[in-house]
Design an enzyme around this catalytic site. Structure first.
Site, PDB file in Angstrom:
ATOM      1  N   PRO A  58       9.155  -4.432   1.431  1.00  0.00           N
ATOM      2  CA  PRO A  58      10.166  -4.077   2.428  1.00  0.00           C
ATOM      3  C   PRO A  58       9.562  -3.972   3.829  1.00  0.00           C
ATOM      4  O   PRO A  58       8.400  -3.576   3.990  1.00  0.00           O
ATOM      5  CB  PRO A  58      10.703  -2.734   1.932  1.00  0.00           C
ATOM      6  CG  PRO A  58       9.723  -2.231   0.932  1.00  0.00           C
ATOM      7  CD  PRO A  58       8.999  -3.413   0.385  1.00  0.00           C
ATOM      8  N   VAL A  59      10.364  -4.337   4.831  1.00  0.00           N
ATOM      9  CA  VAL A  59       9.880  -4.451   6.218  1.00  0.00           C
ATOM     10  C   VAL A  59      10.099  -3.142   6.982  1.00  0.00           C
ATOM     11  O   VAL A  59      11.171  -2.528   6.870  1.00  0.00           O
ATOM     12  CB  VAL A  59      10.614  -5.607   6.933  1.00  0.00           C
ATOM     13  CG1 VAL A  59      10.170  -5.731   8.386  1.00  0.00           C
ATOM     14  CG2 VAL A  59      10.361  -6.916   6.202  1.00  0.00           C
ATOM     15  N   ALA A  60       9.092  -2.752   7.766  1.00  0.00           N
ATOM     16  CA  ALA A  60       9.140  -1.504   8.546  1.00  0.00           C
ATOM     17  C   ALA A  60       9.575  -0.351   7.648  1.00  0.00           C
ATOM     18  O   ALA A  60      10.470   0.416   7.970  1.00  0.00           O
ATOM     19  CB  ALA A  60      10.057  -1.641   9.756  1.00  0.00           C
ATOM     20  N   GLY A  72       3.251  -5.809   6.883  1.00  0.00           N
ATOM     21  CA  GLY A  72       2.657  -6.701   7.878  1.00  0.00           C
ATOM     22  C   GLY A  72       1.140  -6.731   7.745  1.00  0.00           C
ATOM     23  O   GLY A  72       0.517  -7.798   7.846  1.00  0.00           O
ATOM     24  N   SER A  73       0.552  -5.576   7.502  1.00  0.00           N
ATOM     25  CA  SER A  73      -0.908  -5.506   7.342  1.00  0.00           C
ATOM     26  C   SER A  73      -1.347  -6.278   6.103  1.00  0.00           C
ATOM     27  O   SER A  73      -2.377  -6.968   6.113  1.00  0.00           O
ATOM     28  CB  SER A  73      -1.350  -4.041   7.208  1.00  0.00           C
ATOM     29  OG  SER A  73      -0.932  -3.306   8.334  1.00  0.00           O
ATOM     30  N   ALA A  74      -0.561  -6.172   5.033  1.00  0.00           N
ATOM     31  CA  ALA A  74      -0.878  -6.913   3.804  1.00  0.00           C
ATOM     32  C   ALA A  74      -0.834  -8.417   4.076  1.00  0.00           C
ATOM     33  O   ALA A  74      -1.698  -9.171   3.614  1.00  0.00           O
ATOM     34  CB  ALA A  74       0.117  -6.539   2.704  1.00  0.00           C
ATOM     35  N   ASP A  85      -4.302  -0.479   9.146  1.00  0.00           N
ATOM     36  CA  ASP A  85      -4.150  -0.617   7.691  1.00  0.00           C
ATOM     37  C   ASP A  85      -4.707  -1.931   7.148  1.00  0.00           C
ATOM     38  O   ASP A  85      -4.778  -2.119   5.933  1.00  0.00           O
ATOM     39  CB  ASP A  85      -2.655  -0.557   7.308  1.00  0.00           C
ATOM     40  CG  ASP A  85      -2.128   0.873   7.290  1.00  0.00           C
ATOM     41  OD1 ASP A  85      -2.946   1.819   7.197  1.00  0.00           O
ATOM     42  OD2 ASP A  85      -0.896   1.037   7.365  1.00  0.00           O
ATOM     43  N   LYS A  96       0.840  -1.205   0.000  1.00  0.00           N
ATOM     44  CA  LYS A  96       0.000   0.000   0.000  1.00  0.00           C
ATOM     45  C   LYS A  96       0.869   1.247   0.000  1.00  0.00           C
ATOM     46  O   LYS A  96       1.917   1.271   0.656  1.00  0.00           O
ATOM     47  CB  LYS A  96      -0.860  -0.020   1.263  1.00  0.00           C
ATOM     48  CG  LYS A  96      -1.669   1.224   1.485  1.00  0.00           C
ATOM     49  CD  LYS A  96      -1.745   1.615   2.952  1.00  0.00           C
ATOM     50  CE  LYS A  96      -0.469   2.230   3.454  1.00  0.00           C
ATOM     51  NZ  LYS A  96      -0.551   2.778   4.817  1.00  0.00           N
ATOM     52  N   GLY A 115       7.059   1.550   5.675  1.00  0.00           N
ATOM     53  CA  GLY A 115       5.977   2.480   5.335  1.00  0.00           C
ATOM     54  C   GLY A 115       5.065   1.988   4.234  1.00  0.00           C
ATOM     55  O   GLY A 115       4.292   2.761   3.680  1.00  0.00           O
ATOM     56  N   MET A 116       5.145   0.681   3.897  1.00  0.00           N
ATOM     57  CA  MET A 116       4.303   0.152   2.820  1.00  0.00           C
ATOM     58  C   MET A 116       3.314  -0.900   3.315  1.00  0.00           C
ATOM     59  O   MET A 116       2.756  -1.671   2.533  1.00  0.00           O
ATOM     60  CB  MET A 116       5.168  -0.405   1.696  1.00  0.00           C
ATOM     61  CG  MET A 116       6.024   0.690   1.075  1.00  0.00           C
ATOM     62  SD  MET A 116       6.856   0.170  -0.408  1.00  0.00           S
ATOM     63  CE  MET A 116       5.501   0.164  -1.593  1.00  0.00           C
TER      64      MET A 116
HETATM   65  P1  ATP Z   1       2.894   0.225   9.289  1.00  0.00           P
HETATM   66  O1  ATP Z   1       1.859  -0.620   8.610  1.00  0.00           O
HETATM   67  O2  ATP Z   1       2.775   0.250  10.783  1.00  0.00           O
HETATM   68  O3  ATP Z   1       3.126   1.549   8.638  1.00  0.00           O
HETATM   69  P2  ATP Z   1       5.289  -0.616   8.008  1.00  0.00           P
HETATM   70  O4  ATP Z   1       4.653  -0.828   6.713  1.00  0.00           O
HETATM   71  O5  ATP Z   1       6.209   0.544   8.141  1.00  0.00           O
HETATM   72  O6  ATP Z   1       4.231  -0.565   9.159  1.00  0.00           O
HETATM   73  P3  ATP Z   1       5.758  -3.438   8.412  1.00  0.00           P
HETATM   74  O7  ATP Z   1       6.556  -4.029   7.316  1.00  0.00           O
HETATM   75  O8  ATP Z   1       4.317  -3.758   8.476  1.00  0.00           O
HETATM   76  O9  ATP Z   1       6.051  -1.896   8.452  1.00  0.00           O
HETATM   77  O10 ATP Z   1       6.490  -3.873   9.791  1.00  0.00           O
HETATM   78  C1  ATP Z   1       6.340  -3.191  10.993  1.00  0.00           C
HETATM   79  C2  ATP Z   1       6.750  -4.139  12.122  1.00  0.00           C
HETATM   80  O11 ATP Z   1       5.744  -5.132  12.236  1.00  0.00           O
HETATM   81  C3  ATP Z   1       8.033  -4.899  11.857  1.00  0.00           C
HETATM   82  O12 ATP Z   1       9.122  -4.236  12.399  1.00  0.00           O
HETATM   83  C4  ATP Z   1       7.793  -6.247  12.508  1.00  0.00           C
HETATM   84  O13 ATP Z   1       8.333  -6.299  13.797  1.00  0.00           O
HETATM   85  C5  ATP Z   1       6.287  -6.365  12.664  1.00  0.00           C
HETATM   86  N1  ATP Z   1       5.643  -7.412  11.827  1.00  0.00           N
HETATM   87  C6  ATP Z   1       4.703  -8.262  12.228  1.00  0.00           C
HETATM   88  N2  ATP Z   1       4.286  -9.057  11.222  1.00  0.00           N
HETATM   89  C7  ATP Z   1       4.993  -8.708  10.149  1.00  0.00           C
HETATM   90  C8  ATP Z   1       4.997  -9.174   8.803  1.00  0.00           C
HETATM   91  N3  ATP Z   1       4.189 -10.159   8.383  1.00  0.00           N
HETATM   92  N4  ATP Z   1       5.834  -8.573   7.940  1.00  0.00           N
HETATM   93  C9  ATP Z   1       6.625  -7.550   8.366  1.00  0.00           C
HETATM   94  N5  ATP Z   1       6.669  -7.104   9.625  1.00  0.00           N
HETATM   95  C10 ATP Z   1       5.857  -7.651  10.520  1.00  0.00           C
END
Ligand code: ATP
Length: 323
Positions: free
Chosen positions: A125-127, A133-135, A167, A20, A129-130
Site C-alpha cells: 500500500p502507498v503512503a 517506496g523504499s522497498a 528506510d 517493512k 507506513g510500510m
Molecule cells: P515512508 O517510507 O516515508 O514511511 P510510506 O511507507 O508511508 O513512506 P510510501 O509508499 O513509500 O509510503 O510512499 C510515500 C510517498 O512516496 C508517496 O506518497 C509517493 O508520492 C512517493 N513515492 C515515490 N516513489 C514511490 C514508490 N515507488 N512507491 C510508492 N510511493 C512512492
C-alpha cells in the site's frame, strides 16, 4: 545468481521485495539537521512489490564501454498515488546507480543507445507506513546491479541506499534489524519463529512528513526501550511480542485520523495478540498466534478496512528471481 528471461532484445532481471513493519519505534527527538533520531526494531513481511528490469538492446551494444549511452524507460502498474516519473524512488535509485557504476544516462547519441526498461508492479500500500517506496528503491538497486553487472556487494548497495532515504538501507538487507540514528544504522537482530499478521489497509494515505510534524507538536521525545520486543523475538514468543508492540508515531497518526484508535481497539477485541499502527500509518497491524487465527481475525475485521492482507514475518530481503 539468475538473470533469466530476455527482453525484446536483451536479458532481464526480476526482483521481488518485501515491505517493512516496525515492531518497535521510539522517536528520541529532532536533530539540528531536521531529521528525527529513532530507535526502531524493523522486520520485513510477505507483502511484496516486484521490479523487472530488461535491457532493450543487442547484447553486443551493451558492452561496458558503450554503457555511458544507456537510456532509461520506466513504467508502473499500481494505484494513482505512485509517481510515474523521475520522482519515483525506483527511478531515483536507478539514476544513482547509473552515476555510481558509470552507466550513462540517455545522451545525444542519435537515438541508438541501449535502453533499460524498468517496470514496477505494486502491491505494497502507498503512503501507508510500510516503506513501499523504499522497498522499490532497494529492488531497483538489486535488479540493476545485476543487470548492469555493476558488481556492488550488499554492503556497498546499503551505503548507496542511505543516499535515497532512511528506510532504504534496511530494505536492501531485509530480515530483522535494530535501527538507530535516522534509521540507517542497522544491527541484525536474533529472531525465532514466524509471525502471522493481519494487515488492515486504508485507501486514504497519510504523509509521513505530516505525521512527524504532528508528533513534534503533540508529543515529547520518548525514552522507551526495545528490550521487551527483542526478548520476545529471541524466544519466538508471539504472545509476548503482541504485548510489546510499540510505536511512538501512533499518537500523531491517531491525532490526524481519530478513527484509527477505534479500529485498533476493534482488532484487539477480535482477539489479536497485539495491534499497532504501522510506521506513520494509516495501516494497522494485528498479530495472530497461527495461520488459522489470522484467517479468522481477518474475516472478523475485514469490514473495517478498504483492504486486508495476511502476511508473515520475517520475510528476508529483496530476491533476484528466475524469469
Ligand atoms: P515512508 O517510507 O516515508 O514511511 P510510506 O511507507 O508511508 O513512506 P510510501 O509508499 O513509500 O509510503 O510512499 C510515500 C510517498 O512516496 C508517496 O506518497 C509517493 O508520492 C512517493 N513515492 C515515490 N516513489 C514511490 C514508490 N515507488 N512507491 C510508492 N510511493 C512512492
Amino acid at each position: 545468481m539468475q538473470t533469466e528471461e530476455r527482453g525484446p532484445q536483451g536479458p532481464c532481471a526480476r526482483v521481488r521485495v518485501p515491505s517493512k513493519i516496525n515492531l518497535f519505534l521510539a522517536v528520541r527527538g529532532v536533530r539540528p539537521d531536521g531529521y528525527h533520531e529513532l530507535v526502531s526494531v524493523m522486520q520485513t513481511v510477505t507483502l511484496y512489490d516486484a521490479v523487472k528490469a530488461c535491457l532493450d538492446a543487442d547484447p553486443a551494444a551493451v558492452h561496458p564501454s558503450t554503457r555511458r549511452f544507456m537510456g532509461l524507460d520506466f513504467t508502473v502498474e499500481g494505484p494513482d498515488g505512485v509517481p510515474r516519473d523521475g520522482d519515483n524512488l525506483a527511478v531515483r535509485a536507478a539514476r544513482l546507480l547509473m552515476d555510481t557504476a558509470g552507466v550513462g544516462t540517455s545522451g545525444d547519441n542519435g537515438g541508438t543507445e541501449p535502453i533499460t526498461r524498468l517496470h514496477l508492479s505494486k502491491r505494497i500500500p502507498v503512503a501507508a507506513g510500510m516503506a513501499g517506496g523504499s522497498a522499490d528503491a532497494a529492488a531497483a538497486l538489486v535488479a540493476l546491479n545485476h543487470l548492469w553487472e555493476a558488481d556492488l556487494d550488499r554492503e556497498q548497495l546499503r551505503r548507496l541506499a542511505a543516499e535515497l532515504g532512511a528506510d532504504v538501507p534496511f530494505c536492501v538487507v531485509g530480515g530483522t534489524a535494530l535501527a538507530t540514528g535516522t534509521g540507517t544504522a542497522l544491527a541484525q537482530v536474533l529472531t525465532r519463529g514466524t509471525y502471522h499478521w493481519v494487515v488492515g489497509i486504508s485507501d486514504d494515505p497519510l504523509s509521513t512528513a505530516d505525521v512527524y510534524r504532528t508528533y513534534d507538536e503533540v508529543a515529547q521525545p520518548s525514552h522507551a526501550e526495545p528490550d521487551l520486543v527483542l526478548q520476545a523475538l529471541r524466544t519466538g514468543d508471539a504472545e509476548a511480542l503482541g504485548a510489546a508492540l510499540y510505536n511512538d508515531l501512533e499518537v500523531a497518526a491517531l491525532h490526524l485520523r481519530p478513527e484509527l484508535g477505534d479500529r485498533r481497539q476493534a482488532l484487539r477485541d477480535a482477539g489479536a495478540l497485539g495491534a499497532v499502527v504501522a510506521g506513520s500509518g494509516p495501516t494497522l497491524l494485528a498479530l495472530a498466534d497461527s495461520a488459522q487465527h489470522a484467517a479468522e481475525l481477518r474475516a472478523a475485521v475485514a469490514p473495517l478496512f478498504d483492504r486486508t492482507e495476511i502476511a508473515l514475518s520475517p520475510a528476508g530481503g529483496p530476491e533476484l528471481r528466475p524469469g
